[in-house]
Motif scaffolding. Sequence first.
Motif, PDB file in Angstrom:
ATOM      1  N   UNK B 141       1.108  -0.907  -0.621  1.00 26.03           N
ATOM      2  CA  UNK B 141       0.260   0.301  -0.398  1.00 26.03           C
ATOM      3  C   UNK B 141       0.872   1.292   0.094  1.00 26.03           C
ATOM      4  N   UNK B 149      -1.183   8.805  -6.176  1.00 26.47           N
ATOM      5  CA  UNK B 149      -1.546   9.874  -5.246  1.00 26.47           C
ATOM      6  C   UNK B 149      -1.714  10.521  -4.732  1.00 26.47           C
ATOM      7  N   UNK B 153      -1.263  15.675  -3.063  1.00 25.24           N
ATOM      8  CA  UNK B 153      -2.061  16.594  -1.846  1.00 25.24           C
ATOM      9  C   UNK B 153      -1.040  16.430  -0.706  1.00 25.24           C
ATOM     10  N   UNK B 169      10.574  13.833 -10.345  1.00 25.10           N
ATOM     11  CA  UNK B 169      10.604  12.486  -9.980  1.00 25.10           C
ATOM     12  C   UNK B 169       9.796  11.532 -10.123  1.00 25.10           C
ATOM     13  N   UNK B 272      11.733   7.783  -2.852  1.00 20.77           N
ATOM     14  CA  UNK B 272      10.885   8.953  -3.044  1.00 20.77           C
ATOM     15  C   UNK B 272      10.316   8.390  -1.795  1.00 20.77           C
ATOM     16  N   UNK B 274      10.040   7.102   0.608  1.00 17.17           N
ATOM     17  CA  UNK B 274      10.216   7.826   2.259  1.00 17.17           C
ATOM     18  C   UNK B 274      10.101   8.521   2.224  1.00 17.17           C
ATOM     19  N   UNK B 275      10.706   9.680   1.360  1.00 13.69           N
ATOM     20  CA  UNK B 275      10.457  11.210   0.996  1.00 13.69           C
ATOM     21  C   UNK B 275       9.244  11.378   1.237  1.00 13.69           C
ATOM     22  N   UNK B 279       6.833  12.804   5.271  1.00 11.18           N
ATOM     23  CA  UNK B 279       5.823  14.480   4.335  1.00 11.18           C
ATOM     24  C   UNK B 279       4.112  14.671   5.754  1.00 11.18           C
TER      25      UNK B 279
END
Lengths: 311, 311
Positions: B141, B149, B153, B169, B272, B274-275, B279
């Motif tokens: 997931x 998605x 946001x 990216x 990407x 884990x960034x 966030x």
Amino acid sequence: MSVYTPLSTAELEHFLSRFALGSLQSFRGITAGIENSNFFVSTGAGEYVLTIFEHHTADEVQDFVRLARHLGQQGLRVPAPVADRQGEWLHQLKHKPAILCPRLPGEHISNPQPEHCAAIGSALAQLHIAAADLSPMRPDNRDYHWWLSTGPQLVSALNEQERGLLEDELAYQTAHRADWLALPQGWIHGDLFHDNALFSDDGQVAILDLYNASAGALLYDLAVVANDWCCDVNGVWKDGCVEALLSGYQTVRPLTAAEQAGWNLVLRGAALRFWLSRLLTRRLQQQQAGELALQKDPAEFMQKLLRRRAQ
Amino acid sequence: MSVYTPLSTAELEHFLSRFALGSLQSFRGITAGIENSNFFVSTGAGEYVLTIFEHHTADEVQDFVRLARHLGQQGLRVPAPVADRQGEWLHQLKHKPAILCPRLPGEHISNPQPEHCAAIGSALAQLHIAAADLSPMRPDNRDYHWWLSTGPQLVSALNEQERGLLEDELAYQTAHRADWLALPQGWIHGDLFHDNALFSDDGQVAILDLYNASAGALLYDLAVVANDWCCDVNGVWKDGCVEALLSGYQTVRPLTAAEQAGWNLVLRGAALRFWLSRLLTRRLQQQQAGELALQKDPAEFMQKLLRRRAQ
């Protein structure tokens, strides 16, 4: 709480395809509640609320939903989930339990007046009576035993006055435990703050958020309402509100002699319960925020991404 | 995260009475992990770790536990739960899913060196092979679809440089999606940071925290390790670490040509992922902390308690 679980239009359309409710027209997240993600959903068939459960197991949700359906079948205005084409009302969405309920009419009120207190009293008594024949009941995991086990864990975060108050109140409640046990028991809402009610133009009240419902003393449920609806933030009673609440309740279910004698004891217990749970929540959130600041800096992985792109 | 769910000695003794593990000698909460409550538990039979799941459904836990048992049966050092006298390994404690696992030997290492990277590479390849015949796999997931998605946001919380990086990216990953899909797939750990491994004196490594395990590209799992074990917080490679990781992995499972060609692409995707998740976590925590400060002051109910006592 704002929306925890993000949801795309495609995901929601896929979810709705299980139901005979027409196609999706629009949806938006609801920025309220801290336990679940909620969305207003409009379809060809009407207005709905989608709830995704963030912190409950499917078993727990099944308990809540069973109660909501039971109450809804008896005509109470509560969020009772709709079934899909296969007759299922409890679903999985984004790997979490989810339900879809008709959106109930009405508005939240910000400062309850005596007429609101009378109406919620009457609605709560109806809930107590309508739920009585539904078993088994879920145990209350914020009851007296929880106060006793949680209180001492919080002591280190309290100042001297707070600590003295907590210890004294726990001793008082323990000394009067027999009086509690003499009170009529049944399903209680457990969290009927005024933001969990909607008032519609016809004067009807809807009761939301049954997710803390459990077994308990019926009078405790009324005390939770009184401590929120009928006083200011310092606990000072607003004119006529408690009287209206008790009177509205008793038009449907008169209080017993033990309940009348135990009112102040239970008001104290209800205040203690939410003091404790808020202290606990604050401590956990502070810990989380602190750890997050220390350990989980998003910038670390942004730097790593920049490096990998430069390779 | 410190312990979320408080637990009394009596509650733990009651829980342990289901098991044939002797009586409780001592226990203490473990201040690590943000998803579960964990306790070190000593009984007459040895040392155990009790895990209470705060945010997972029993169904999800069952998936994890099935994988852990499958790996444990093949001799991998992972936390595989012990069964009680009735043969049950998944329990309820304080109304939440809970498991009890033998405490694995070894210590966390704070700054992995090439020998640690070689050892974890080899252990991860063993995990990939041992898990391959277990189906069905849980979907990931936090995969590409989640990046697509979630990214948009988060844009409002980013500055211009961050926004540009994110959009570029995502476009790059989308353009190379076919290369990802050509990579060998299987069960992946998904979160094998170095605090999820224990090294014992005999040089053996134990892999902890299988709770993010899902289907995915095997190479992605290796990239998550590389981005954490083999570089500093700015992403600069430490001497010899990536080489040792890849070499250790390939002593057990050689990389395919597609994997060798896709290494940088997947390293970027892993950074990407884990960034984005950090966030998102930060934003949710800030919202929670803000709402808590605004809306849920414990002092309110302390005042109410004081008033009720004075009545």
